[in-house]
Every structure is written in C-alpha cells, then in structure tokens.
Design a protein around this motif. Structure first.
Motif, PDB file in Angstrom:
ATOM      1  N   MET A 111       0.824  -1.186   0.000  1.00 13.30           N
ATOM      2  CA  MET A 111       0.000   0.000   0.000  1.00 13.30           C
ATOM      3  C   MET A 111       0.876   1.261   0.000  1.00 13.30           C
ATOM      4  O   MET A 111       0.577   2.205  -0.690  1.00 13.30           O
ATOM      5  CB  MET A 111      -0.908  -0.071   1.231  1.00 13.30           C
ATOM      6  CG  MET A 111      -1.933   1.005   1.271  1.00 13.30           C
ATOM      7  SD  MET A 111      -3.228   0.659   0.113  1.00 13.30           S
ATOM      8  CE  MET A 111      -4.579   1.430   0.888  1.00 13.30           C
ATOM      9  N   ASP A 112       1.954   1.197   0.834  1.00  9.45           N
ATOM     10  CA  ASP A 112       2.854   2.357   0.882  1.00  9.45           C
ATOM     11  C   ASP A 112       3.556   2.556  -0.448  1.00  9.45           C
ATOM     12  O   ASP A 112       3.768   3.686  -0.894  1.00  9.45           O
ATOM     13  CB  ASP A 112       3.889   2.188   2.000  1.00  9.45           C
ATOM     14  CG  ASP A 112       3.272   2.348   3.380  1.00  9.45           C
ATOM     15  OD1 ASP A 112       3.850   1.836   4.335  1.00  9.45           O
ATOM     16  OD2 ASP A 112       2.213   3.022   3.494  1.00  9.45           O
ATOM     17  N   LYS A 113       3.928   1.432  -1.077  1.00  8.66           N
ATOM     18  CA  LYS A 113       4.585   1.543  -2.384  1.00  8.66           C
ATOM     19  C   LYS A 113       3.649   2.181  -3.389  1.00  8.66           C
ATOM     20  O   LYS A 113       4.071   2.981  -4.222  1.00  8.66           O
ATOM     21  CB  LYS A 113       5.034   0.167  -2.892  1.00  8.66           C
ATOM     22  CG  LYS A 113       6.230  -0.381  -2.185  1.00  8.66           C
ATOM     23  CD  LYS A 113       6.649  -1.699  -2.808  1.00  8.66           C
ATOM     24  CE  LYS A 113       7.884  -2.249  -2.140  1.00  8.66           C
ATOM     25  NZ  LYS A 113       8.320  -3.506  -2.765  1.00  8.66           N
ATOM     26  N   PHE A 114       2.404   1.776  -3.306  1.00 10.11           N
ATOM     27  CA  PHE A 114       1.415   2.349  -4.233  1.00 10.11           C
ATOM     28  C   PHE A 114       1.271   3.859  -4.004  1.00 10.11           C
ATOM     29  O   PHE A 114       1.218   4.650  -4.939  1.00 10.11           O
ATOM     30  CB  PHE A 114       0.070   1.641  -4.056  1.00 10.11           C
ATOM     31  CG  PHE A 114      -0.980   2.174  -4.976  1.00 10.11           C
ATOM     32  CD1 PHE A 114      -1.980   3.017  -4.523  1.00 10.11           C
ATOM     33  CD2 PHE A 114      -0.944   1.865  -6.329  1.00 10.11           C
ATOM     34  CE1 PHE A 114      -2.919   3.522  -5.384  1.00 10.11           C
ATOM     35  CE2 PHE A 114      -1.882   2.359  -7.194  1.00 10.11           C
ATOM     36  CZ  PHE A 114      -2.888   3.195  -6.714  1.00 10.11           C
ATOM     37  N   LYS A 115       1.232   4.247  -2.726  1.00 15.94           N
ATOM     38  CA  LYS A 115       1.126   5.679  -2.411  1.00 15.94           C
ATOM     39  C   LYS A 115       2.360   6.428  -2.885  1.00 15.94           C
ATOM     40  O   LYS A 115       2.278   7.543  -3.379  1.00 15.94           O
ATOM     41  CB  LYS A 115       0.946   5.873  -0.906  1.00 15.94           C
ATOM     42  CG  LYS A 115      -0.444   5.495  -0.415  1.00 15.94           C
ATOM     43  CD  LYS A 115      -0.590   5.739   1.075  1.00 15.94           C
ATOM     44  CE  LYS A 115      -1.955   5.339   1.583  1.00 15.94           C
ATOM     45  NZ  LYS A 115      -2.109   5.553   3.020  1.00 15.94           N
ATOM     46  N   GLU A 116       3.539   5.779  -2.738  1.00 16.63           N
ATOM     47  CA  GLU A 116       4.772   6.413  -3.208  1.00 16.63           C
ATOM     48  C   GLU A 116       4.761   6.577  -4.722  1.00 16.63           C
ATOM     49  O   GLU A 116       5.148   7.610  -5.253  1.00 16.63           O
ATOM     50  CB  GLU A 116       5.989   5.581  -2.780  1.00 16.63           C
ATOM     51  CG  GLU A 116       6.269   5.627  -1.294  1.00 16.63           C
ATOM     52  CD  GLU A 116       7.389   4.671  -0.897  1.00 16.63           C
ATOM     53  OE1 GLU A 116       7.639   4.555   0.292  1.00 16.63           O
ATOM     54  OE2 GLU A 116       8.012   4.047  -1.788  1.00 16.63           O
ATOM     55  N   LYS A 117       4.292   5.511  -5.386  1.00 14.74           N
ATOM     56  CA  LYS A 117       4.198   5.595  -6.859  1.00 14.74           C
ATOM     57  C   LYS A 117       3.223   6.702  -7.271  1.00 14.74           C
ATOM     58  O   LYS A 117       3.478   7.462  -8.193  1.00 14.74           O
ATOM     59  CB  LYS A 117       3.737   4.270  -7.455  1.00 14.74           C
ATOM     60  CG  LYS A 117       4.836   3.309  -7.741  1.00 14.74           C
ATOM     61  CD  LYS A 117       4.302   2.127  -8.535  1.00 14.74           C
ATOM     62  CE  LYS A 117       5.413   1.260  -9.045  1.00 14.74           C
ATOM     63  NZ  LYS A 117       4.934   0.170  -9.869  1.00 14.74           N
ATOM     64  N   LEU A 118       2.104   6.750  -6.574  1.00 20.14           N
ATOM     65  CA  LEU A 118       1.100   7.774  -6.877  1.00 20.14           C
ATOM     66  C   LEU A 118       1.672   9.172  -6.638  1.00 20.14           C
ATOM     67  O   LEU A 118       1.488  10.077  -7.447  1.00 20.14           O
ATOM     68  CB  LEU A 118      -0.151   7.551  -6.031  1.00 20.14           C
ATOM     69  CG  LEU A 118      -1.368   8.419  -6.346  1.00 20.14           C
ATOM     70  CD1 LEU A 118      -1.765   8.222  -7.811  1.00 20.14           C
ATOM     71  CD2 LEU A 118      -2.522   8.082  -5.433  1.00 20.14           C
TER      72      LEU A 118
END
Length: 161
Positions: free
Chosen positions: A1-8
């Motif tokens: 989830m954090d990776k997704f937020k970072e990507k976003l």
C-alpha cells in the motif's frame, strides 16, 4: 500500500513537473511571439524609413540635377550644388545603412520564426506528454479504486467468517 502511495506521489510529482515545463514553454512562446511582433514593427518602421529616405534621395537627386543646370550662374549655385551633393551622399549612406539594418532584421526575424516553430513543437510535445501522464494517472486511480473496493469486500467477507 505504501509503495502504491509512493508511486502515486511520484506520478503526481511528474505531472506537476510536466505542467510546470508546459507553463514555462508557453511563457517562452508568448515572449517569442512578442519579440516577433516587435521585430515586425521594427521592419515596418525600417521600410517606412527606407521609403522616406528614397523619396528624400529622389528629391536630392532632382535638386542636384537642377543645380548642375544652374552651375553657370555662379559661385553661389556651385555652393548649393556641393551642399546637395553632400546631402545625397549622406542620404545614400543612410540608405545603405537602412538596407543593411533591414537585411539584419529580416534575418533575425527568420531566426525568431525558426525558434518560435521549435518552441511550438516543444510545447506540443510537452502537451502530449502531459496528456499521456494524465491518462496514466486516471488509469492508476481507477485501478486503485477497484483494488480498494476489492480489499473492502475481502475484509468484509473475512469479518463475516
């Protein structure tokens, strides 16, 4: 989830950077267009000056021709003729200078046109990049929302168990 937020967040940063580059390019294009307009005004001014100088040259040449006809009338006429000849010489020098300035200005205008076209192409390219990034962000947002709903459903089904 954090990776997704970072990507976003990274994608948002990229979109912001692309938007900034686009705005800078648009400002540069506007400045170049303004410069181009100024050069066009300068060319018009130089053309008017050239026309005026040519008119003055024609007048001076006709006066010089009259002075030559009246040369026999005496020393006074000779002095006037010499003055007119100097005036013609000065006007020819001004004409040469005006023509040189016109050529230089025309060349500068041509170069500005080339630069403006280059920047317009660059703006178009950046706009295309921006549109691509916007589509990617929309796709990622849609995927995120779908995964979020799926996660909520999974959590709800796990809670039911």
């Amino acid at each position: 989830m954090d990776k997704f937020k970072e990507k976003l967040a990274a994608l948002r940063d990229e979109v912001n950077a692309a938007t900034l580059r686009c705005e800078e390019s648009e400002a540069e294009v506007k400045r170049l267009k303004d410069d181009n307009l100024n050069k066009e005004h300068e060319i018009t001014s130089l053309k008017n000056k050239l026309t005026f100088t040519e008119t003055e040259l024609e007048k001076a040449e006709s006066k010089m021709a009259e002075a030559k006809l009246n040369l026999d009338e005496g020393e006074t006429t000779k002095t006037v003729g010499e003055g007119l000849a100097r005036k013609v010489s000065l006007l020819e020098t001004e004409l040469d200078s005006a023509e040189r300035n016109l050529r230089e200005t025309t060349e500068k205008l041509r170069q500005m046109d080339i630069k403006a076209e280059h920047f317009e192409r660059k703006v178009q390219q950046l706009e295309n990049e921006r549109d691509t990034y916007e589509r990617k962000v929309e796709d990622l947002t849609t995927k995120y929302n779908g995964i979020k709903i799926e996660l909520e459903q999974t959590l709800a089904s796990l809670e039911d168990l």
